[in-house]
Write a protein that holds these residues in place. Structure first.
Motif, PDB file in Angstrom:
ATOM      1  N   ALA A  46       0.781  -1.297   0.160  1.00  0.00           N
ATOM      2  CA  ALA A  46      -0.111  -0.160  -0.017  1.00  0.00           C
ATOM      3  C   ALA A  46       0.895   1.115  -0.077  1.00  0.00           C
ATOM      4  CB  ALA A  46      -0.947  -0.003   1.372  1.00  0.00           C
ATOM      5  N   ILE A  47       0.518   2.334  -0.590  1.00  0.00           N
ATOM      6  CA  ILE A  47       1.107   3.725  -0.805  1.00  0.00           C
ATOM      7  C   ILE A  47       1.424   3.973   0.575  1.00  0.00           C
ATOM      8  CG2 ILE A  47       1.080   5.982  -1.404  1.00  0.00           C
ATOM      9  CD1 ILE A  47       1.582   4.285  -3.978  1.00  0.00           C
ATOM     10  N   GLU A  48       0.485   3.942   1.832  1.00  0.00           N
ATOM     11  CA  GLU A  48       0.977   4.247   2.955  1.00  0.00           C
ATOM     12  C   GLU A  48       1.975   3.582   3.483  1.00  0.00           C
ATOM     13  OE1 GLU A  48      -3.252   4.836   1.500  1.00  0.00           O
ATOM     14  OE2 GLU A  48      -1.985   2.934   1.945  1.00  0.00           O
ATOM     15  N   SER A  49       2.676   2.336   3.327  1.00  0.00           N
ATOM     16  CA  SER A  49       3.682   1.786   3.773  1.00  0.00           C
ATOM     17  C   SER A  49       5.025   2.014   3.313  1.00  0.00           C
ATOM     18  CB  SER A  49       3.327   0.331   3.396  1.00  0.00           C
ATOM     19  OG  SER A  49       2.197  -0.359   3.883  1.00  0.00           O
ATOM     20  N   LEU A  50       4.982   3.135   2.271  1.00  0.00           N
ATOM     21  CA  LEU A  50       6.259   3.573   1.400  1.00  0.00           C
ATOM     22  C   LEU A  50       7.196   4.223   2.514  1.00  0.00           C
ATOM     23  CD1 LEU A  50       5.291   4.778  -1.946  1.00  0.00           C
ATOM     24  CD2 LEU A  50       6.754   2.590  -1.323  1.00  0.00           C
ATOM     25  N   ALA A  51       6.531   4.810   3.531  1.00  0.00           N
ATOM     26  CA  ALA A  51       7.566   5.534   4.503  1.00  0.00           C
ATOM     27  C   ALA A  51       8.187   4.398   5.447  1.00  0.00           C
ATOM     28  CB  ALA A  51       6.495   6.256   5.558  1.00  0.00           C
ATOM     29  N   GLU A  52       7.629   3.337   5.755  1.00  0.00           N
ATOM     30  CA  GLU A  52       8.102   2.310   6.681  1.00  0.00           C
ATOM     31  C   GLU A  52       9.015   1.597   5.700  1.00  0.00           C
ATOM     32  OE1 GLU A  52       6.830  -1.886   8.746  1.00  0.00           O
ATOM     33  OE2 GLU A  52       5.381  -0.202   8.428  1.00  0.00           O
ATOM     34  N   ILE A  53       8.858   1.356   4.520  1.00  0.00           N
ATOM     35  CA  ILE A  53       9.866   0.445   3.605  1.00  0.00           C
ATOM     36  C   ILE A  53      11.123   1.519   3.417  1.00  0.00           C
ATOM     37  CG2 ILE A  53      10.404  -0.021   1.237  1.00  0.00           C
ATOM     38  CD1 ILE A  53       7.637  -1.131   1.335  1.00  0.00           C
ATOM     39  N   LYS A  54      10.863   2.858   3.232  1.00  0.00           N
ATOM     40  CA  LYS A  54      12.137   3.947   3.090  1.00  0.00           C
ATOM     41  C   LYS A  54      12.795   3.772   4.331  1.00  0.00           C
ATOM     42  CE  LYS A  54      12.922   8.427   1.537  1.00  0.00           C
ATOM     43  NZ  LYS A  54      12.492   9.668   0.793  1.00  0.00           N
ATOM     44  N   GLU A  55      12.226   3.730   5.321  1.00  0.00           N
ATOM     45  CA  GLU A  55      13.200   3.902   6.782  1.00  0.00           C
ATOM     46  C   GLU A  55      14.171   2.556   6.688  1.00  0.00           C
ATOM     47  OE1 GLU A  55      10.783   3.528  10.124  1.00  0.00           O
ATOM     48  OE2 GLU A  55       9.738   5.284   9.658  1.00  0.00           O
ATOM     49  N   GLN A  56      14.001   1.595   6.042  1.00  0.00           N
ATOM     50  CA  GLN A  56      14.599   0.225   6.048  1.00  0.00           C
ATOM     51  C   GLN A  56      15.542   0.198   4.866  1.00  0.00           C
ATOM     52  OE1 GLN A  56      11.925  -3.111   6.182  1.00  0.00           O
ATOM     53  NE2 GLN A  56      11.192  -2.463   8.374  1.00  0.00           N
ATOM     54  N   ASN A  57      15.249   0.855   3.670  1.00  0.00           N
ATOM     55  CA  ASN A  57      15.591   0.658   2.333  1.00  0.00           C
ATOM     56  C   ASN A  57      15.762   2.191   1.888  1.00  0.00           C
ATOM     57  OD1 ASN A  57      15.734  -2.257   1.639  1.00  0.00           O
ATOM     58  ND2 ASN A  57      13.815  -1.654   2.578  1.00  0.00           N
ATOM     59  N   LYS A  58      16.764   2.906   2.095  1.00  0.00           N
ATOM     60  CA  LYS A  58      16.896   4.187   1.561  1.00  0.00           C
ATOM     61  C   LYS A  58      16.612   4.385   0.125  1.00  0.00           C
ATOM     62  CE  LYS A  58      17.705   5.446   5.941  1.00  0.00           C
ATOM     63  NZ  LYS A  58      16.530   5.506   6.874  1.00  0.00           N
ATOM     64  N   PHE A  59      15.770   5.402  -0.199  1.00  0.00           N
ATOM     65  CA  PHE A  59      15.821   5.831  -1.676  1.00  0.00           C
ATOM     66  C   PHE A  59      15.262   7.174  -1.877  1.00  0.00           C
ATOM     67  CE2 PHE A  59      11.738   3.511  -0.331  1.00  0.00           C
ATOM     68  CZ  PHE A  59      10.912   4.499  -0.701  1.00  0.00           C
ATOM     69  N   ASP A  60      15.542   7.959  -2.740  1.00  0.00           N
ATOM     70  CA  ASP A  60      15.155   9.013  -3.199  1.00  0.00           C
ATOM     71  C   ASP A  60      13.665   9.350  -3.913  1.00  0.00           C
ATOM     72  OD1 ASP A  60      17.205   9.901  -1.762  1.00  0.00           O
ATOM     73  OD2 ASP A  60      18.667  10.393  -3.553  1.00  0.00           O
ATOM     74  N   THR A  61      13.433   8.197  -4.731  1.00  0.00           N
ATOM     75  CA  THR A  61      12.070   8.243  -5.582  1.00  0.00           C
ATOM     76  C   THR A  61      12.005   6.816  -5.713  1.00  0.00           C
ATOM     77  OG1 THR A  61      11.553   9.169  -7.476  1.00  0.00           O
ATOM     78  CG2 THR A  61      13.569   8.088  -7.627  1.00  0.00           C
ATOM     79  N   VAL A  62      10.543   6.560  -6.226  1.00  0.00           N
ATOM     80  CA  VAL A  62      10.025   5.462  -6.579  1.00  0.00           C
ATOM     81  C   VAL A  62      10.109   5.339  -7.990  1.00  0.00           C
ATOM     82  CG1 VAL A  62       8.096   3.907  -6.471  1.00  0.00           C
ATOM     83  CG2 VAL A  62       8.667   5.378  -4.755  1.00  0.00           C
ATOM     84  N   ALA A  63      10.621   4.422  -8.732  1.00  0.00           N
ATOM     85  CA  ALA A  63      10.541   4.217 -10.305  1.00  0.00           C
ATOM     86  C   ALA A  63       9.489   3.159 -10.569  1.00  0.00           C
ATOM     87  CB  ALA A  63      12.177   3.688 -10.812  1.00  0.00           C
ATOM     88  N   PHE A  64       8.446   3.558 -11.166  1.00  0.00           N
ATOM     89  CA  PHE A  64       7.209   2.777 -11.506  1.00  0.00           C
ATOM     90  C   PHE A  64       7.428   2.325 -13.013  1.00  0.00           C
ATOM     91  CE2 PHE A  64       5.268   5.693  -8.292  1.00  0.00           C
ATOM     92  CZ  PHE A  64       4.696   4.733  -7.400  1.00  0.00           C
ATOM     93  N   ASP A  65       7.107   0.891 -12.819  1.00  0.00           N
ATOM     94  CA  ASP A  65       7.185   0.188 -14.044  1.00  0.00           C
ATOM     95  C   ASP A  65       8.428   0.554 -15.083  1.00  0.00           C
ATOM     96  OD1 ASP A  65       4.742  -0.643 -13.609  1.00  0.00           O
ATOM     97  OD2 ASP A  65       3.744   1.204 -14.661  1.00  0.00           O
ATOM     98  N   PRO A  66       9.912   0.524 -14.360  1.00  0.00           N
ATOM     99  CA  PRO A  66      10.964   0.570 -15.117  1.00  0.00           C
ATOM    100  C   PRO A  66      11.323  -0.579 -16.358  1.00  0.00           C
ATOM    101  CG  PRO A  66      11.474  -0.152 -13.083  1.00  0.00           C
ATOM    102  CD  PRO A  66      10.003   0.116 -12.976  1.00  0.00           C
ATOM    103  N   LYS A  67      12.262  -0.069 -17.131  1.00  0.00           N
ATOM    104  CA  LYS A  67      12.159  -1.281 -17.989  1.00  0.00           C
ATOM    105  C   LYS A  67      13.678  -1.514 -17.984  1.00  0.00           C
ATOM    106  CE  LYS A  67       9.451   0.885 -21.897  1.00  0.00           C
ATOM    107  NZ  LYS A  67       8.162   0.130 -21.385  1.00  0.00           N
ATOM    108  N   PHE A  68      13.966  -2.999 -18.042  1.00  0.00           N
ATOM    109  CA  PHE A  68      15.379  -3.551 -17.889  1.00  0.00           C
ATOM    110  C   PHE A  68      15.416  -4.344 -19.105  1.00  0.00           C
ATOM    111  CE2 PHE A  68      13.900  -3.235 -13.269  1.00  0.00           C
ATOM    112  CZ  PHE A  68      14.855  -2.419 -12.964  1.00  0.00           C
ATOM    113  N   GLU A  69      16.917  -4.350 -19.407  1.00  0.00           N
ATOM    114  CA  GLU A  69      17.479  -4.956 -20.624  1.00  0.00           C
ATOM    115  C   GLU A  69      17.341  -6.519 -20.263  1.00  0.00           C
ATOM    116  OE1 GLU A  69      18.360  -3.616 -23.401  1.00  0.00           O
ATOM    117  OE2 GLU A  69      17.986  -1.520 -22.723  1.00  0.00           O
ATOM    118  N   ALA A  70      17.292  -7.292 -21.160  1.00  0.00           N
ATOM    119  CA  ALA A  70      17.104  -8.897 -21.016  1.00  0.00           C
ATOM    120  C   ALA A  70      18.404  -9.397 -20.601  1.00  0.00           C
ATOM    121  CB  ALA A  70      16.807  -9.462 -22.491  1.00  0.00           C
ATOM    122  N   HIS A  71      19.496  -8.982 -20.746  1.00  0.00           N
ATOM    123  CA  HIS A  71      20.862  -9.255 -20.035  1.00  0.00           C
ATOM    124  C   HIS A  71      20.810  -9.373 -18.857  1.00  0.00           C
ATOM    125  CE1 HIS A  71      22.266  -5.223 -20.519  1.00  0.00           C
ATOM    126  NE2 HIS A  71      23.012  -5.612 -19.387  1.00  0.00           N
TER     127      HIS A  71
END
Length: 79
Positions: A46-71
Motif C-alpha cells: 500500500a502507498i501508505e507503507s512506503l514510509a516504513e519501507i523507506k526507513e529500512q531501504n533508503k531511496f530518493d524516488t520510486v521508479a514505477f514500471d521501469p524497463k530492464f534489458e534482457a541481459h
C-alpha cells in the motif's frame, strides 16, 4: 540493493543513471513479468507503507514500471 527479511526480499532499490537510489515498483503483474521475468518475487504494498519501507531501504524516488534489458535477467528473475 535488495532489502531482505527471514521471509525473503522486501524491496529492490536500484541506482538511477543520475546516481539517485530508486525503489523499483510495478503497477501491474504483467508489466513486472515482462520486465523482470516470470519467476520474479513480488509483494503487494500500500502507498501508505512506503514510509516504513523507506526507513529500512533508503531511496530518493520510486521508479514505477521501469524497463530492464534482457541481459539483466536470469532464470526468470531480475539480477
Amino acid at each position: 540493493m535488495r532489502g531482505e527479511t527471514s521471509e525473503g526480499p522486501i524491496a529492490d532499490v536500484r541506482e538511477l543513471p543520475d546516481g539517485r537510489p530508486a525503489l523499483v515498483a510495478y503497477t501491474a503483474l504483467d508489466r513486472l513479468a515482462e520486465q523482470c521475468g516470470e519467476n520474479q518475487p513480488w509483494m503487494l504494498v500500500a502507498i501508505e507503507s512506503l514510509a516504513e519501507i523507506k526507513e529500512q531501504n533508503k531511496f530518493d524516488t520510486v521508479a514505477f514500471d521501469p524497463k530492464f534489458e534482457a541481459h539483466l535477467r536470469e532464470n526468470g528473475r531480475l539480477l
